[in-house]
Design a protein around this motif. Structure first.
Motif, PDB file in Angstrom:
ATOM      1  N   GLN A  16       8.493   0.315  14.952  1.00 25.23           N
ATOM      2  CA  GLN A  16       7.599  -0.424  14.076  1.00 25.23           C
ATOM      3  C   GLN A  16       6.305   0.341  13.847  1.00 25.23           C
ATOM      4  OE1 GLN A  16       8.377  -3.284  12.419  1.00 25.23           O
ATOM      5  NE2 GLN A  16       6.452  -2.883  11.354  1.00 25.23           N
ATOM      6  N   ASP A  17       5.830   1.019  14.889  1.00 23.32           N
ATOM      7  CA  ASP A  17       4.615   1.827  14.728  1.00 23.32           C
ATOM      8  C   ASP A  17       4.838   2.945  13.698  1.00 23.32           C
ATOM      9  OD1 ASP A  17       3.387   0.266  16.592  1.00 23.32           O
ATOM     10  OD2 ASP A  17       3.651   1.682  18.260  1.00 23.32           O
ATOM     11  N   VAL A  18       6.022   3.568  13.726  1.00 24.67           N
ATOM     12  CA  VAL A  18       6.328   4.630  12.766  1.00 24.67           C
ATOM     13  C   VAL A  18       6.383   4.063  11.350  1.00 24.67           C
ATOM     14  CG1 VAL A  18       8.142   6.220  12.014  1.00 24.67           C
ATOM     15  CG2 VAL A  18       7.488   6.138  14.424  1.00 24.67           C
ATOM     16  N   ARG A  19       7.024   2.895  11.206  1.00 25.51           N
ATOM     17  CA  ARG A  19       7.096   2.268   9.879  1.00 25.51           C
ATOM     18  C   ARG A  19       5.695   1.968   9.351  1.00 25.51           C
ATOM     19  NH1 ARG A  19      11.096  -1.361  12.230  1.00 25.51           N
ATOM     20  NH2 ARG A  19      13.200  -0.535  11.860  1.00 25.51           N
ATOM     21  N   ASP A  20       4.844   1.420  10.222  1.00 27.72           N
ATOM     22  CA  ASP A  20       3.479   1.089   9.800  1.00 27.72           C
ATOM     23  C   ASP A  20       2.711   2.344   9.403  1.00 27.72           C
ATOM     24  OD1 ASP A  20       4.077  -1.530  10.351  1.00 27.72           O
ATOM     25  OD2 ASP A  20       3.091  -1.562  12.319  1.00 27.72           O
ATOM     26  N   GLU A  21       2.906   3.423  10.161  1.00 27.89           N
ATOM     27  CA  GLU A  21       2.203   4.672   9.859  1.00 27.89           C
ATOM     28  C   GLU A  21       2.650   5.249   8.516  1.00 27.89           C
ATOM     29  OE1 GLU A  21      -0.519   7.673  10.400  1.00 27.89           O
ATOM     30  OE2 GLU A  21      -0.230   5.865  11.619  1.00 27.89           O
ATOM     31  N   ILE A  22       3.966   5.231   8.253  1.00 28.03           N
ATOM     32  CA  ILE A  22       4.490   5.737   6.976  1.00 28.03           C
ATOM     33  C   ILE A  22       3.988   4.885   5.824  1.00 28.03           C
ATOM     34  CG2 ILE A  22       6.604   6.023   5.621  1.00 28.03           C
ATOM     35  CD1 ILE A  22       8.018   6.868   8.181  1.00 28.03           C
ATOM     36  N   GLU A  23       4.007   3.565   6.011  1.00 23.59           N
ATOM     37  CA  GLU A  23       3.538   2.662   4.948  1.00 23.59           C
ATOM     38  C   GLU A  23       2.069   2.886   4.670  1.00 23.59           C
ATOM     39  OE1 GLU A  23       4.192   0.181   1.957  1.00 23.59           O
ATOM     40  OE2 GLU A  23       5.757   0.807   3.384  1.00 23.59           O
ATOM     41  N   SER A  24       1.288   3.092   5.724  1.00 21.86           N
ATOM     42  CA  SER A  24      -0.143   3.343   5.548  1.00 21.86           C
ATOM     43  C   SER A  24      -0.375   4.653   4.778  1.00 21.86           C
ATOM     44  CB  SER A  24      -0.823   3.402   6.915  1.00 21.86           C
ATOM     45  OG  SER A  24      -2.179   3.728   6.787  1.00 21.86           O
ATOM     46  N   HIS A  25       0.403   5.682   5.113  1.00 22.84           N
ATOM     47  CA  HIS A  25       0.279   6.967   4.418  1.00 22.84           C
ATOM     48  C   HIS A  25       0.630   6.822   2.932  1.00 22.84           C
ATOM     49  CE1 HIS A  25       0.669  11.282   3.629  1.00 22.84           C
ATOM     50  NE2 HIS A  25       1.830  11.001   3.038  1.00 22.84           N
ATOM     51  N   LEU A  26       1.725   6.065   2.641  1.00 26.87           N
ATOM     52  CA  LEU A  26       2.125   5.893   1.241  1.00 26.87           C
ATOM     53  C   LEU A  26       1.081   5.099   0.462  1.00 26.87           C
ATOM     54  CD1 LEU A  26       5.955   5.168   1.639  1.00 26.87           C
ATOM     55  CD2 LEU A  26       4.888   7.220   0.677  1.00 26.87           C
ATOM     56  N   GLU A  27       0.504   4.072   1.066  1.00 29.88           N
ATOM     57  CA  GLU A  27      -0.520   3.282   0.394  1.00 29.88           C
ATOM     58  C   GLU A  27      -1.742   4.140   0.059  1.00 29.88           C
ATOM     59  OE1 GLU A  27      -0.486   0.294  -0.840  1.00 29.88           O
ATOM     60  OE2 GLU A  27       1.603  -0.028  -0.206  1.00 29.88           O
ATOM     61  N   PHE A  28      -2.118   4.990   1.018  1.00 27.71           N
ATOM     62  CA  PHE A  28      -3.266   5.881   0.770  1.00 27.71           C
ATOM     63  C   PHE A  28      -2.953   6.834  -0.385  1.00 27.71           C
ATOM     64  CE2 PHE A  28      -5.447   9.941   1.514  1.00 27.71           C
ATOM     65  CZ  PHE A  28      -6.766   9.500   1.529  1.00 27.71           C
ATOM     66  N   GLU A  29      -1.745   7.380  -0.455  1.00 29.05           N
ATOM     67  CA  GLU A  29      -1.355   8.307  -1.525  1.00 29.05           C
ATOM     68  C   GLU A  29      -1.304   7.587  -2.875  1.00 29.05           C
ATOM     69  OE1 GLU A  29      -0.281  12.078  -3.056  1.00 29.05           O
ATOM     70  OE2 GLU A  29      -1.203  11.425  -1.167  1.00 29.05           O
ATOM     71  N   VAL A  30      -0.782   6.322  -2.861  1.00 25.79           N
ATOM     72  CA  VAL A  30      -0.732   5.541  -4.112  1.00 25.79           C
ATOM     73  C   VAL A  30      -2.135   5.313  -4.652  1.00 25.79           C
ATOM     74  CG1 VAL A  30      -0.210   3.253  -5.043  1.00 25.79           C
ATOM     75  CG2 VAL A  30       1.479   4.450  -3.640  1.00 25.79           C
ATOM     76  N   GLU A  31      -3.065   4.942  -3.781  1.00 24.52           N
ATOM     77  CA  GLU A  31      -4.444   4.708  -4.215  1.00 24.52           C
ATOM     78  C   GLU A  31      -5.048   5.988  -4.801  1.00 24.52           C
ATOM     79  OE1 GLU A  31      -6.565   3.139  -0.949  1.00 24.52           O
ATOM     80  OE2 GLU A  31      -5.423   1.249  -0.877  1.00 24.52           O
ATOM     81  N   ARG A  32      -4.762   7.131  -4.192  1.00 24.86           N
ATOM     82  CA  ARG A  32      -5.306   8.396  -4.691  1.00 24.86           C
ATOM     83  C   ARG A  32      -4.734   8.731  -6.076  1.00 24.86           C
ATOM     84  NH1 ARG A  32      -4.364  13.711  -4.846  1.00 24.86           N
ATOM     85  NH2 ARG A  32      -2.251  13.458  -4.033  1.00 24.86           N
TER      86      ARG A  32
END
Length: 535
Positions: A16-32
């Motif tokens: 779950q920690d890995v999933r959260d980390e990947i989701e956080s990375h994708l959200e940051f990239e989407v915002e950029r």
């Protein structure tokens, strides 16, 4: 129980920690990307494209994270245990009275159960030291006057030739013989036997050879010795095979020495058979009504005892018809060797072990009550630890470490006490029960004692630990050592333990009373003769 497991489960979820980390990375990239002028949908697709195969990356990262987290958790647990253990020792030493009483209860409870289990294991659970001993069967003739009559040799010969369910049978006649060479004469229990005895039992001599079929009824003076006679009387001389020994004043050539672990099963006596000689000439011509021999048989593979009894019943009916003078009213009895040798010993030992288990449960109730009585003394300490950031699970581990440590020490002292108890049991067990002289404490019994100790430590410490760790922080710190208003709950727990102990004690008391009444009834039975003043 589920609630307890949730309390004790401190493991994070690496996946779950890995999933959260990947989701956080994708959200940051989407915002950029949105800030760069793309729409939200276009930005998400572009971010996922740039990220790559999400499933594969997530699986690989989760695998590494799980491995690392496992190592970290074990290191953390070991470090925590290393801190808790010295603290538990100091805490138990401060409460010397409670510690000593608990150790005494555990020593008696675990020691008694360990000694009884060792007796049950050694006498009843251990297989007879013969290959596939469950296939061995004692055979008798069943007459009108005797349900376990010895067998005539003529009937034995017919049973052996006509049966369809036994691999083989053997006949032997046990009697005492005099060994007169090499020092003082000694009277030894031996056996006149057919050569098929050793194949039926599935053993071969350690030295030399067994009796051969050619030696049956031949009058050849040969003898096979037990390992005990070879070692005790002849000094384990490896050159004894081929030499002569005097048996009943007649020189006999030693042709074999049996292994040390071999003991011939015998339904008539516990005195071991220590030498074997062939049946003398003329035995094969004895009349059918001359019943002298004990028979042993080995069942064929896959044949059960009921099938064998039906087969023997068929043979018995034919012999009754053919020889009515000697076989009228006679039948054949077949019983497993294990059941005949041990009889009801296993059930009796299980009953005693069950009673000892109830006594141990009563001791567990006493131990839990003692720990609950100490709860008010621990409440303030636990509250301070909670105020400093200790979780309830961390407090539970600390408290259970204390109870488990105490129980393990009690298990060790109980194991050593069991050695003394086992010696006492050897003197109390009736001599009619085989193998009592070989009772000893071994590795499996030690593992049982240690496993029982850990289990007792957990079950006796769980209720007190849950009670103490359920801390109302502010109330406890305000009220000092009064327990934060939990006195009523502890009283209810203690009363529950007392009720359980009284119930178990009542069961044991009733059983003891019934046992005494049964013994008194047997003692008062009429013997059929005047026993007064009779020596």
């Amino acid at each position: 129980m589920k609630r307890l497991f949730r309390i004790l489960d401190f493991r994070p979820d690496p996946t779950q920690d890995v999933r959260d980390e990947i989701e956080s990375h994708l959200e940051f990239e989407v915002e950029r990307l949105i800030a760069g002028g793309l729409s939200e949908e276009e930005a998400r697709k572009e971010a996922e494209r740039r990220f790559g195969d999400r499933g594969q990356i997530e699986s690989e990262a989760a695998r590494h994270a799980t491995r690392w987290e496992g190592k970290r958790m074990w290191a953390t647990r070991f470090d925590t245990f290393r801190q808790d253990l010295p603290f538990a020792v100091r805490t138990l030493l401060r409460a010397r009275g409670m510690t000593a009483l608990t150790l005494l209860l555990l020593t008696l409870g675990i020691g008694g159960n360990t000694a009884l289990f060792s007796t049950l294991k050694g006498v009843y659970l251990e297989p007879f030291p013969l290959p596939e001993s469950q296939e061995l069967v004692f055979l008798w003739e069943r007459t009108r006057d005797n349900p376990e009559s010895p067998v005539s040799f003529a009937n034995y010969r017919d049973w052996r030739e006509e049966n369809r369910t036994f691999r083989d049978m053997c006949a032997y006649l046990a009697r005492h013989m005099n060994l007169t060479d090499q020092g003082d004469p000694v009277r030894i229990r031996g056996a006149l036997t057919t050569a098929s005895l050793f194949p039926v039992l599935g053993v071969v001599p350690e030295l030399g050879r067994p009796l051969s079929p050619d030696e049956d009824f031949s009058g050849t003076p040969v003898v096979v010795l037990s390992h005990g006679i070879w070692e005790g009387r002849y000094g384990a001389d490896p050159d004894l095979v081929g030499r002569e020994v005097d048996l009943d004043g007649i020189p006999h050539t030693v042709i074999g020495v049996m292994p040390a672990t071999f003991q011939q099963p015998d339904a008539r006596s516990l005195e071991p058979i220590q030498l074997w000689v062939p049946l003398p000439p003329g035995t094969e011509y004895e009349p059918r009504f001359s019943r002298s021999f004990q028979l042993l048989g080995r069942l064929r593979e896959g044949v059960d005892l009921e099938n064998a009894r039906e087969d023997l019943g068929r043979i018995s009916a034919r012999l009754t018809e053919a020889f009515p003078e000697s076989n009228a009213g006679a039948g054949i009895r077949a019983e497993p060797v294990h059941d005949i040798l041990f009889g009801e010993a296993g059930g009796q030992l299980l009953l005693i072990l069950g009673a000892a288990g109830l006594v141990l449960l009563i001791a567990c109730g006493n131990i839990a009550s003692l720990q609950l009585a100490r709860a008010p003394d621990r409440q303030t300490e636990v509250a301070v630890r909670a105020a400093l950031g200790a979780s309830r699970g961390r407090l539970l581990r600390l408290l259970l470490t204390e109870s488990t440590l105490l129980s393990v020490v009690g298990g060790l002292t109980g194991f050593f006490a069991a050695r003394w108890m086992l010696g006492a049991l050897k003197g109390l067990i009736p001599s009619t029960i085989p193998r009592t002289g070989d009772l000893h404490l071994d590795g499996p019994v030690l593992l049982l004692a240690m496993g029982l100790s850990v289990f007792i430590g957990l079950i006796t410490g769980l209720a007190p630990a849950l009670s103490v760790s359920r801390t109302h922080l502010m109330d406890t710190l305000k009220e000092g050592r009064r327990g934060g208003g939990k006195g009523g709950e502890r009283r209810r727990l203690q009363q529950s333990f007392i009720v359980g102990q009284l119930a178990l004690g009542l069961i044991l008391a009733n059983a003891a009373l019934l046992l005494f009444q049964s013994y008194d009834t047997v003692r008062r039975n009429e013997l059929g003769f005047q026993a007064e003043n009779v020596l």
